[in-house]
Design a protein around this motif. Sequence first.
Motif, short mmCIF file in Angstrom:
data_model
loop_
_atom_site.label_atom_id
_atom_site.label_comp_id
_atom_site.label_asym_id
_atom_site.label_seq_id
_atom_site.Cartn_x
_atom_site.Cartn_y
_atom_site.Cartn_z
N SER A 17 0.85 -1.19 0.00
CA SER A 17 0.00 0.00 0.00
C SER A 17 0.88 1.24 0.00
O SER A 17 2.06 1.19 0.41
CB SER A 17 -0.91 0.01 1.22
OG SER A 17 -0.15 0.18 2.40
N LEU A 19 0.53 3.58 1.96
CA LEU A 19 0.79 3.81 3.39
C LEU A 19 2.05 3.06 3.84
O LEU A 19 2.92 3.64 4.50
CB LEU A 19 -0.42 3.36 4.22
CG LEU A 19 -0.26 3.40 5.74
CD1 LEU A 19 0.01 4.81 6.24
CD2 LEU A 19 -1.53 2.84 6.41
N ASP A 20 2.15 1.79 3.49
CA ASP A 20 3.32 1.02 3.91
C ASP A 20 4.58 1.51 3.20
O ASP A 20 5.67 1.50 3.79
CB ASP A 20 3.10 -0.48 3.66
CG ASP A 20 2.16 -1.10 4.70
OD1 ASP A 20 1.96 -0.48 5.76
OD2 ASP A 20 1.62 -2.19 4.45
N LYS A 33 -1.26 4.51 10.53
CA LYS A 33 -2.10 3.35 10.19
C LYS A 33 -3.10 3.15 11.33
O LYS A 33 -2.74 2.71 12.41
CB LYS A 33 -1.24 2.10 10.00
CG LYS A 33 -2.06 0.89 9.53
CD LYS A 33 -1.21 -0.37 9.36
CE LYS A 33 -0.46 -0.39 8.04
NZ LYS A 33 0.16 -1.72 7.76
N CYS A 35 -7.07 2.00 11.00
CA CYS A 35 -7.86 0.79 10.79
C CYS A 35 -7.31 -0.08 9.66
O CYS A 35 -7.56 -1.27 9.59
CB CYS A 35 -9.30 1.16 10.48
SG CYS A 35 -9.50 2.03 8.91
N ASP A 36 -6.56 0.53 8.74
CA ASP A 36 -6.04 -0.16 7.55
C ASP A 36 -7.16 -0.72 6.68
O ASP A 36 -6.94 -1.67 5.93
CB ASP A 36 -5.05 -1.26 7.94
CG ASP A 36 -3.99 -1.51 6.85
OD1 ASP A 36 -3.74 -0.57 6.06
OD2 ASP A 36 -3.43 -2.61 6.80
N GLN A 37 -8.36 -0.17 6.79
CA GLN A 37 -9.46 -0.63 5.93
C GLN A 37 -10.38 0.50 5.49
O GLN A 37 -11.53 0.27 5.14
CB GLN A 37 -10.24 -1.76 6.60
CG GLN A 37 -10.77 -1.41 7.97
CD GLN A 37 -11.46 -2.59 8.66
OE1 GLN A 37 -11.28 -3.72 8.27
NE2 GLN A 37 -12.24 -2.28 9.68
N CYS A 43 -4.81 7.68 7.75
CA CYS A 43 -3.76 7.52 6.73
C CYS A 43 -3.87 8.53 5.59
O CYS A 43 -3.20 8.39 4.58
CB CYS A 43 -3.82 6.11 6.15
SG CYS A 43 -5.34 5.86 5.20
N CYS A 55 -4.06 3.84 2.85
CA CYS A 55 -4.15 2.42 3.22
C CYS A 55 -4.84 1.61 2.13
O CYS A 55 -4.58 0.41 1.99
CB CYS A 55 -4.85 2.22 4.56
SG CYS A 55 -6.66 2.39 4.53
N ASP B 35 -9.28 -3.77 -0.07
CA ASP B 35 -9.73 -4.26 1.24
C ASP B 35 -10.17 -5.73 1.14
O ASP B 35 -9.82 -6.55 2.00
CB ASP B 35 -10.89 -3.38 1.71
CG ASP B 35 -11.27 -3.63 3.16
OD1 ASP B 35 -10.36 -3.91 3.97
OD2 ASP B 35 -12.46 -3.55 3.48
N ARG B 38 -7.06 -7.82 0.89
CA ARG B 38 -6.31 -7.87 2.15
C ARG B 38 -6.96 -8.84 3.13
O ARG B 38 -6.29 -9.48 3.92
CB ARG B 38 -6.25 -6.45 2.74
CG ARG B 38 -5.29 -6.30 3.88
CD ARG B 38 -5.17 -4.84 4.29
NE ARG B 38 -4.32 -4.09 3.38
CZ ARG B 38 -4.50 -2.81 3.04
NH1 ARG B 38 -5.52 -2.14 3.54
NH2 ARG B 38 -3.67 -2.20 2.23
#
Lengths: 169, 328
Positions: A17, A19-20, A33, A35-37, A43, A55, B35, B38
């Motif tokens: 991502s 983000l990463d 980071k 919720c990462d969803q 993010c 993310c 999502d 993931r």
Amino acid sequence: MRVNGAEVEAAVDPRTSLLDLLRETLGLSGTKKGCDQGACGACTVLADGERILSCLALAVQYAGREITTVEGLAGPDGPHPLQRAFIDHDGFQCGYCTPGHLCSAVGMAAEAARGVPSYVTADLTADRVVLDRDEIRERMSGNLCRCGAHNGIVAAIAATYAAGPGERA
Amino acid sequence: MNPFGYARAADAADAVRLGSAPRAAYLGGGTNLVDLMRRNVVAPATLVDVTGLSSAIEERPDGGLLIGAAARNTAVAEHRAVRARYPLLARAILAGGSAQIRNMATVAGNILQRTRCPYFYDVAGSRCNRRHPGQGCDAIDGHNRDHAILGGSPACVATHPSDMCVALAAADAVVHLRGARGARVLPLTELHRLPGDHPEIETELEAGELITAVELPPLPPGAASGYRKVRDRAGYAFALVSVAAVLRVERGVITAVRLALGGVAPKPWRARTAEQALLGAPADPATFRAAARTELAAAVPLRHNAFKIELAERTVTAVLADLAGEAR
């Protein structure tokens, strides 16, 4: 891509991502980071000036783009006016959501300046957006603060942008 | 996330060629697909990035609009012609997701987003016929407050989550498709399927078929249109019930009407039964309420979502009353 004005080159696995990439590969840990969803907005960064969720962004899709993170908001003369306003108005407690809120608000001001309406805008055809509290709350609803500092956050954004949206972005 | 290949499509023909490979999936803004990947709900072998394809919003000679499938949601909602001539669509898009998500998400991605039924996402812990055909459905006897009251089946009661699609359904939008066997068009209302015995088949798209554009015919001259979304919090939440409507009133009589519901069915729900009751009838609250009732007469509530019937009736009545006020 360019990140905060500097050219960066990175070979990434397509799974990475944005983000990463920012946090792990480039060491820019200001972007958080949560919720990462895609549910919290922590993010949020700017891609060519538009706010996005890093993310849910695959880094490979952003090759060649200009990314701005919270580390890139301050100018040579110190913090961005919005950052000062967050301090003046107690726009945070733990601070974890703050980088996302700051980037989101900068992007929000640019949207308002070009006349993008929101769900609560009464006249969809109006040329000018008046950033009152209801507009700011709706437009910032993709950023959550679990400490409950939203009143301070809205006050800081209003103090920075309500007079003339985008002028100080 | 499983490893996958990534390819950027140069044009629609290139996309269809790449997208026709086994286990390939088209990638728009990624706001739902990333999502899903993931969480291992889906695991494509290749992502074909179609965000470089047409995102143009063009005026049509008939007064309608042609919107490129890669147009971002924000770009559609802020477009002058959309705001002026299709307020229901601008308002519906602005009701969906957050600003960040609308800046990323494409029109085609919005149309093809998957349900947000929590059992669909819970790969490790829940049964889901949509995810694993024949496995069973944990929503039917589970926490089903958000689920469908119309159009569901014993196999699946998930709702379609899009706001934009509800407006497109009411606007008589047509979807332009391109596949290995050529191009075709389909009314948006015929693109999504009801679950029946096969909830895993969600649309009429053939393997590798790509949405290239959405066409909006002009709304009936003199009609007002709008969109209202009812949800658990004021912003950034999926609809419990939403209503898109187009209404024209002349001398107190309804002379054109189109109505669609969101949050209540596995697909954007065009309320044709209510439309029949409304057309030619006096534009008053009693008519609106009665028409909503005829549409909701087919509703089959689950244990936790019977409230949606009354909520849908009231929201339809309120939206039509608002539009009747505007249209006079």
